[in-house]
Enzyme design. Structure first.
Site, short mmCIF file in Angstrom:
data_model
loop_
_atom_site.label_atom_id
_atom_site.label_comp_id
_atom_site.label_asym_id
_atom_site.label_seq_id
_atom_site.Cartn_x
_atom_site.Cartn_y
_atom_site.Cartn_z
N HIS A 57 -7.81 -5.47 -0.18
CA HIS A 57 -6.53 -4.78 -0.09
C HIS A 57 -5.73 -5.26 1.13
O HIS A 57 -4.50 -5.34 1.09
CB HIS A 57 -6.79 -3.27 -0.01
CG HIS A 57 -5.54 -2.46 0.11
ND1 HIS A 57 -4.54 -2.50 -0.85
CD2 HIS A 57 -5.11 -1.58 1.06
CE1 HIS A 57 -3.56 -1.68 -0.48
NE2 HIS A 57 -3.88 -1.12 0.67
N SER A 86 0.84 -1.19 0.00
CA SER A 86 0.00 0.00 0.00
C SER A 86 0.89 1.26 0.00
O SER A 86 1.75 1.38 -0.86
CB SER A 86 -0.91 -0.05 1.23
OG SER A 86 -1.98 0.82 1.08
N ASP A 140 -8.46 -6.88 -4.51
CA ASP A 140 -8.08 -5.54 -4.06
C ASP A 140 -8.63 -4.51 -5.05
O ASP A 140 -8.14 -4.40 -6.17
CB ASP A 140 -6.55 -5.44 -3.99
CG ASP A 140 -6.05 -4.10 -3.46
OD1 ASP A 140 -6.88 -3.17 -3.29
OD2 ASP A 140 -4.85 -3.99 -3.21
#
Lengths: 205, 377
Positions: B347, B148, B314
């Site tokens: 995610h 991320s 995701d």
């Protein structure tokens, strides 16, 4: 199977930059990495196979050859290998041209649909052939565009693609395919192994 | 002395010129290390945390008393094996776990910076961390890795210091923060700023806490870290400790109760202003634009071997955006591998027990280390 790897490897110059399209579980890449060149990477559609390649310490990109070859620049590899996969593409013709755009040379191997066992199956049994190189039934085969060695040679000749090396593999027997023995090799070969270049470009270089 | 003050820190004496134009110096970077640096000094890994992470990826966090945020991936014999590698982990500047951030005291006023803290960027974060590497005398890293926002730092780090890391693993990230992600971050920021207790960012000096706003921000963000399928399977329409709907606005559904809980525990561990500043840094991240539209140029001076990982479910940093990084690297013939891992966990997959992901990281790190340092072909 190993025999095919050895023949492919023998066509490749040491330390050249190689892309193996549809590299599967990475067996061929590993063989080349250990024997010919460490500058090799693969493109593979199956996640499971991609994991196997990573386990072997190979560089692999998950992707679809029919969609993802476009991201590689022209002539970014010395060799692009396509082992027994051409017949499985929706558009083998387009893929072949992409291989020759991305690589200076392409090494393509095809299971020969003209092999005598295949012909016997069709002639006497009247069923679609199931052999060692073509193990699937008609209803579950990934092979959409089967061709014979003769078909492939004819296609390349028509399109001005130079077959710089044409090799026949039958069992463990390796021999060259030439114009004068084409009909015979088309009957006796289980696998055809071809090194291909674009004719006009090989003249320039 | 409060607990945060007692965390391990390096005070950066050098001047860091921030992207916003301001200069900072004499600022702290809080950090932790795991494992041992070997004699050849070739086994160090710098890991970058995501939006709400910190320098404690594994073991018990001394402040929150919770298990570290990457405890599935990092530790002895784990994917990032601390028996083998020397792992360095920092708290990003702008953060609230001891590094220079909006809750730090401004020496000119003796009050927390609050909204007077300079706007920082991903670029500023990695430049600050590089000072720590100098202090630790790490000239070459074996690997940089992060998911991320951590993945964005990986990309920026390789771009800024092209030959400092031998391998780079950006996970579930992007090279250019999308409109959807900016929008979602803005939603969180507006929730915080709409809370009166936020007090224009001066809540700390005025003994207030925008916990309602921060909790809503976290609830909204938490949804984006999961997948629709994951939510449906875990919660569906299950009711929370009741047999029937109550015809009111209490938490009838388990998912409501879960989100409320996630919001409430978050405000105990995270600073609202840090949330504003760090989400801003993510929104400003556009490595593609930094290189005038050609992302490949960000990496063309680098020989770093890349391995990029995305997850099927995701939707915050989808495979497509991760693939753009792969494409940019392929365009310059860089050494790059890529896998999209199948997972229903959205995610957040990179933080969770997803064996295909953990195995891929482990195999890649161990094989790369062996290929680079232990064998010669």
């Amino acid at each position: 199977m190993k025999q095919e790897f050895k023949i492919i490897s023998s066509l490749i110059e040491k330390n050249s930059k190689i892309l193996d399209v549809g590299c599967g579980n990475g067996e061929l890449m590993k063989y080349i990495l250990e024997n010919i060149s460490n500058n090799i990477r693969g493109l593979e559609i199956s996640k499971k196979n991609v994991q196997s390649c990573i386990e072997k310490g190979l560089t692999v990109i998950e992707g679809n050859a029919e969609l993802d070859l476009g991201q590689f620049p022209d002539k970014s590899f010395n060799y692009v290998i396509l082992s027994q996969t051409l017949q499985a593409f929706l558009s083998p013709e387009k893929v072949l041209y992409e291989l020759l755009r991305v690589g200076r040379k392409a090494i393509v191997t095809i299971p020969n649909f003209g092999h005598w066992k295949v012909r016997v199956d069709l002639l006497f049994k009247g069923t679609m052939p199931v052999t060692e190189n073509l193990p699937n039934e008609w209803y579950n085969t990934p092979n959409l565009h089967m061709c014979t060695i003769k078909d492939f040679v004819t296609f390349c000749n028509k399109r001005g693609l130079k077959l710089s090396k044409s090799i026949s593999l039958s069992g463990k027997k390796v021999s060259y395919i030439e114009e004068k023995n084409l009909n015979y090799k088309n009957l006796s070969s289980e696998l055809g192994i071809f090194e291909i270049e674009k004719l006009n470009e090989s003249n320039n270089s | 002395m409060n607990k945060i003050d007692s965390l391990k820190k390096y005070i950066v004496k050098d001047i860091l010129k921030l992207d916003c134009g301001k200069e900072i110096s004499n600022f702290p970077i809080a950090y932790e290390t795991y494992g041992e640096l070997n004699e050849k000094k070739d086994n160090s890994i710098l890991i970058f945390h995501a939006l709400t992470g910190d320098q404690f990826p594994c073991g018990k966090n001394p402040i929150t008393n919770k298990e570290g945020w990457w405890s599935y991936a990092l530790g002895p014999n784990k994917a990032i094996d601390t028996n083998k590698f020397f792992v360095i982990s920092t708290n990003v500047i702008g953060g609230c776990m001891g590094s220079f951030g909006p809750s730090s005291i401004d020496p000119s006023t003796n009050k927390p910076y609050g909204s007077n803290f300079p706007v920082i960027t991903i670029n500023d974060m990695v430049n600050a961390q590089n000072f720590l590497l100098d202090y630790l005398k790490i000239k070459k890293l074996f690997a940089v890795i992060g998911g991320s926002m951590g993945g964005m730092q990986v990309l920026q780090f390789v771009s800024n210091f092209p030959n400092k890391a031998e391998v780079a693993i950006p996970i579930a990230c992007t090279a250019s923060h999308s409109a959807q992600n900016i929008a979602l971050n803005e939603l969180g920021r507006q929730a915080i700023m709409a809370d009166r207790e936020w007090d224009k960012g001066r809540y700390l000096e005025n003994d207030k806490l925008p916990s309602k706003g921060l909790a809503v921000a976290r609830m909204a963000a938490h949804i984006t870290y999961l997948s629709k399928k994951g939510l449906q399977e875990k919660f569906g329409r299950k009711l929370q400790e009741r047999d029937a709907l109550k015809f009111g606005f209490e938490a009838d559904f388990q998912i409501e109760s879960y989100l409320r809980y996630q919001g409430s525990v978050f405000v105990d561990r995270f600073d609202a202003n840090s949330y504003l500043y760090i989400t801003r840094a993510m929104d400003y991240f556009d490595l593609t634009k930094q290189f005038k539209g050609n992302l490949s140029d960000a990496f063309k001076r680098s020989k770093t071997k890349f391995f990029i990982i995305s997850f099927t479910s995701d939707w915050l940093y989808p495979t497509l955006e991760n693939r753009e990084i792969v494409i940019a690297l392929n365009a310059i013939g860089a050494d790059v591998g890529f896998i999209e891992v199948t997972s229903d966990k959205g995610h957040d997959s990179f933080l969770l027990d997803v064996p295909d992901f953990l195995n891929a990281v482990k195999n890649f790190l161990n094989n790369s280390y062996r290929n680079i340092h232990e064998t010669r072909i």
